[in-house]
Design a protein around this motif. Structure first.
Motif, PDB file in Angstrom:
ATOM      1  N   ASN A   1      20.359  10.564 -55.003  1.00 19.40           N
ATOM      2  CA  ASN A   1      20.821   9.328 -55.641  1.00 19.40           C
ATOM      3  C   ASN A   1      20.706   8.172 -54.656  1.00 19.40           C
ATOM      4  OD1 ASN A   1      21.593  10.572 -58.105  1.00 19.40           O
ATOM      5  ND2 ASN A   1      23.510  11.248 -57.174  1.00 19.40           N
TER       6      ASN A   1
ATOM      7  N   LYS B   1      17.437  -3.867 -58.166  1.00 16.93           N
ATOM      8  CA  LYS B   1      18.590  -4.399 -58.897  1.00 16.93           C
ATOM      9  C   LYS B   1      19.864  -4.467 -58.067  1.00 16.93           C
ATOM     10  CE  LYS B   1      17.194  -3.438 -63.651  1.00 16.93           C
ATOM     11  NZ  LYS B   1      17.513  -2.723 -64.918  1.00 16.93           N
ATOM     12  N   SER B   2      20.044  -3.525 -57.160  1.00 15.36           N
ATOM     13  CA  SER B   2      21.258  -3.554 -56.334  1.00 15.36           C
ATOM     14  C   SER B   2      21.073  -4.362 -55.054  1.00 15.36           C
ATOM     15  CB  SER B   2      21.723  -2.140 -56.001  1.00 15.36           C
ATOM     16  OG  SER B   2      20.677  -1.358 -55.466  1.00 15.36           O
TER      17      SER B   2
ATOM     18  N   GLY C   1      12.583   4.501 -60.693  1.00 16.39           N
ATOM     19  CA  GLY C   1      13.306   3.293 -61.047  1.00 16.39           C
ATOM     20  C   GLY C   1      14.301   3.443 -62.178  1.00 16.39           C
TER      21      GLY C   1
ATOM     22  N   THR D   1      10.204   7.142 -55.644  1.00 14.57           N
ATOM     23  CA  THR D   1      11.307   6.303 -56.100  1.00 14.57           C
ATOM     24  C   THR D   1      11.239   6.209 -57.621  1.00 14.57           C
ATOM     25  OG1 THR D   1       9.943   4.319 -55.767  1.00 14.57           O
ATOM     26  CG2 THR D   1      11.421   4.950 -53.985  1.00 14.57           C
TER      27      THR D   1
ATOM     28  N   ALA E   1      17.468   5.816 -60.846  1.00 17.93           N
ATOM     29  CA  ALA E   1      18.102   5.477 -59.563  1.00 17.93           C
ATOM     30  C   ALA E   1      18.134   6.679 -58.620  1.00 17.93           C
ATOM     31  CB  ALA E   1      19.512   4.928 -59.783  1.00 17.93           C
ATOM     32  N   THR E   2      17.001   7.378 -58.552  1.00 17.87           N
ATOM     33  CA  THR E   2      16.908   8.568 -57.705  1.00 17.87           C
ATOM     34  C   THR E   2      15.601   8.583 -56.928  1.00 17.87           C
ATOM     35  OG1 THR E   2      15.851   9.880 -59.452  1.00 17.87           O
ATOM     36  CG2 THR E   2      18.267   9.968 -59.306  1.00 17.87           C
TER      37      THR E   2
ATOM     38  N   ASN F   1      15.813  -1.187 -53.172  1.00 22.55           N
ATOM     39  CA  ASN F   1      16.341  -1.148 -54.525  1.00 22.55           C
ATOM     40  C   ASN F   1      16.404  -2.544 -55.136  1.00 22.55           C
ATOM     41  OD1 ASN F   1      17.028   1.751 -54.182  1.00 22.55           O
ATOM     42  ND2 ASN F   1      18.533   0.947 -52.741  1.00 22.55           N
TER      43      ASN F   1
ATOM     44  N   GLY G   1      19.988   3.481 -54.674  1.00 15.19           N
ATOM     45  CA  GLY G   1      20.451   2.263 -55.330  1.00 15.19           C
ATOM     46  C   GLY G   1      19.836   2.074 -56.698  1.00 15.19           C
ATOM     47  N   GLN G   2      20.139   0.943 -57.317  1.00 11.54           N
ATOM     48  CA  GLN G   2      19.659   0.646 -58.660  1.00 11.54           C
ATOM     49  C   GLN G   2      18.216   0.132 -58.643  1.00 11.54           C
ATOM     50  OE1 GLN G   2      22.465  -1.849 -60.869  1.00 11.54           O
ATOM     51  NE2 GLN G   2      24.088  -1.158 -59.479  1.00 11.54           N
ATOM     52  N   ASN G   3      17.401   0.724 -59.497  1.00  9.82           N
ATOM     53  CA  ASN G   3      15.979   0.396 -59.613  1.00  9.82           C
ATOM     54  C   ASN G   3      15.248   0.496 -58.267  1.00  9.82           C
ATOM     55  OD1 ASN G   3      13.561  -0.345 -60.865  1.00  9.82           O
ATOM     56  ND2 ASN G   3      13.895  -2.522 -60.482  1.00  9.82           N
ATOM     57  N   PRO G   4      15.222   1.680 -57.669  1.00 12.91           N
ATOM     58  CA  PRO G   4      14.456   1.870 -56.429  1.00 12.91           C
ATOM     59  C   PRO G   4      12.978   1.584 -56.666  1.00 12.91           C
ATOM     60  CG  PRO G   4      15.050   3.989 -57.382  1.00 12.91           C
ATOM     61  CD  PRO G   4      15.794   2.942 -58.152  1.00 12.91           C
TER      62      PRO G   4
END
Length: 335
Positions: free
Chosen positions: A117, A140-141, A97, A95, A100-101, A138, A119-122
């Motif tokens: 791809n 952030k998301s 971060g 992950t 986001a991948t 994730n 979510g945000q900040n995995p």
């Protein structure tokens, strides 16, 4: 009776504590130096290939878990946090971060296969054998990305209602994940991807590490207010609340020895014994090193691994000490 009294007297006279006989015998076995710069987060064991994956800034360092020798490096994993191992397919997932991948790589030769791809900040991730899916949480998301490792396609995104940390599976179709900012554990279905329940953590703040005893349906979560909470996974009922060290960010449960280990950033490991499904006790506190806040368990050798580094002295309250360049390492504990 006289013989028992005499034995106790001898123990006291020689300075040996009766409680000391209950210690686990677990101690530092080796220090595996990695040395390059950058921070760190999770680490994972690959039993099939005998490797240890260690997240480290913009890369993943791979060590032979028996010797500590370097096996290789997975590059360009910006802000890497976790590593999921899918042994049946020979694949690993990191992950990343900052991008986001997830990076998909070959477990045997460590070559990168693709990028996914998410979510945000995995952050935390793991592979569930039961559902045969990779779960990425994730930060952030506030959601979970579900990846089918057969196709490396995202098959679902699950809204969690808060910032997720570590997750675990009960091996029967339910996934549990800590929600750090709402002080709860969310449970969702691995087939329908729907949220089933939310367990409030009474007396626990900012949960991070999470482990499970599948046989007895017990969740073990470590919190920032220096407690480990044990919950009934089926009902969310609080079964025990135990003191641990400061700065815990990881916990593992060894189903063979019935021991749980909380990795505390203050420089200790709290060892908790499961006496029965309804009784847990603090068995021992083992000295580690400051910064060793995450942990991985080798279920074959029963050794545990904790990454950390050496730090400059810092007298400013509330400010993190600066890492000394070239001191990154992994501590290995066992009998």
């Amino acid at each position: 009776m006289k013989k028992k009294i005499l034995t106790m007297a001898l123990l006291v006279a020689t300075g040996i504590s009766v409680n000391a006989q209950k210690k686990t015998g677990i101690h530092l076995l080796a220090t595996h130096t990695i040395g390059s710069g950058g921070g760190w987060d999770y680490l994972s064991v690959d039993q099939k290939n005998n490797n240890l994956f260690v997240s480290h800034g913009t890369q993943v360092n791979v060590l032979n878990k028996s010797t500590g020798d370097s096996v290789g490096v997975i590059h360009n994993t910006q802000g890497v946090h976790g590593i999921a191992v899918v042994s049946s397919l020979g694949k690993g997932y990191t992950t990343n971060g900052k991008t986001a991948t997830c990076t998909v790589f070959d477990l045997r030769n460590l070559t990168v296969m693709s990028q996914i791809n998410v979510g945000q900040n995995p952050d935390a991730t793991f592979y569930d054998d039961y559902s045969q899916k990779v779960y990425v949480f994730n930060g952030k998301s506030h959601d979970a990305t579900v990846i089918d490792p057969q196709t490396d396609k995202v098959v679902a995104t699950i809204a969690l209602g808060g910032k997720p940390e570590a997750g675990v599976s009960d091996g029967k179709g339910k996934i549990y994940v800590n929600i750090e900012d709402t002080n709860e554990i969310v449970c969702f279905d691995s087939k329908t991807f729907s949220v089933l329940s939310r367990y409030k953590l009474l007396g626990g703040e900012e949960p991070s590490g999470l482990a499970i005893d599948k046989a007895n349906s017990r969740l073990l979560t470590v919190c920032s207010n220096k407690v480990m909470l044990i919950l009934d996974a089926k009902t969310g009922k609080l079964m025990a609340k135990l003191p641990i060290g400061d700065g815990a960010d990881g916990v593992v449960f060894d189903s063979t020895t019935k021991l749980a280990f909380s990795s505390n950033g203050e420089g200790t490991i709290t060892v908790v014994r499961e006496v029965s499904a309804d009784k847990f006790v603090v068995e021992e506190t083992i000295k580690s090193e400051p910064g060793a806040r995450t942990i991985a368990l080798d279920t074959v050798t029963h050794h545990i691994f904790l990454p950390t580094a050496s730090f400059e002295k810092n007298n400013v309250e509330g400010q993190r000490p600066k890492m000394i360049s070239g001191t990154f390492k992994v501590l290995e504990f066992g009998k």
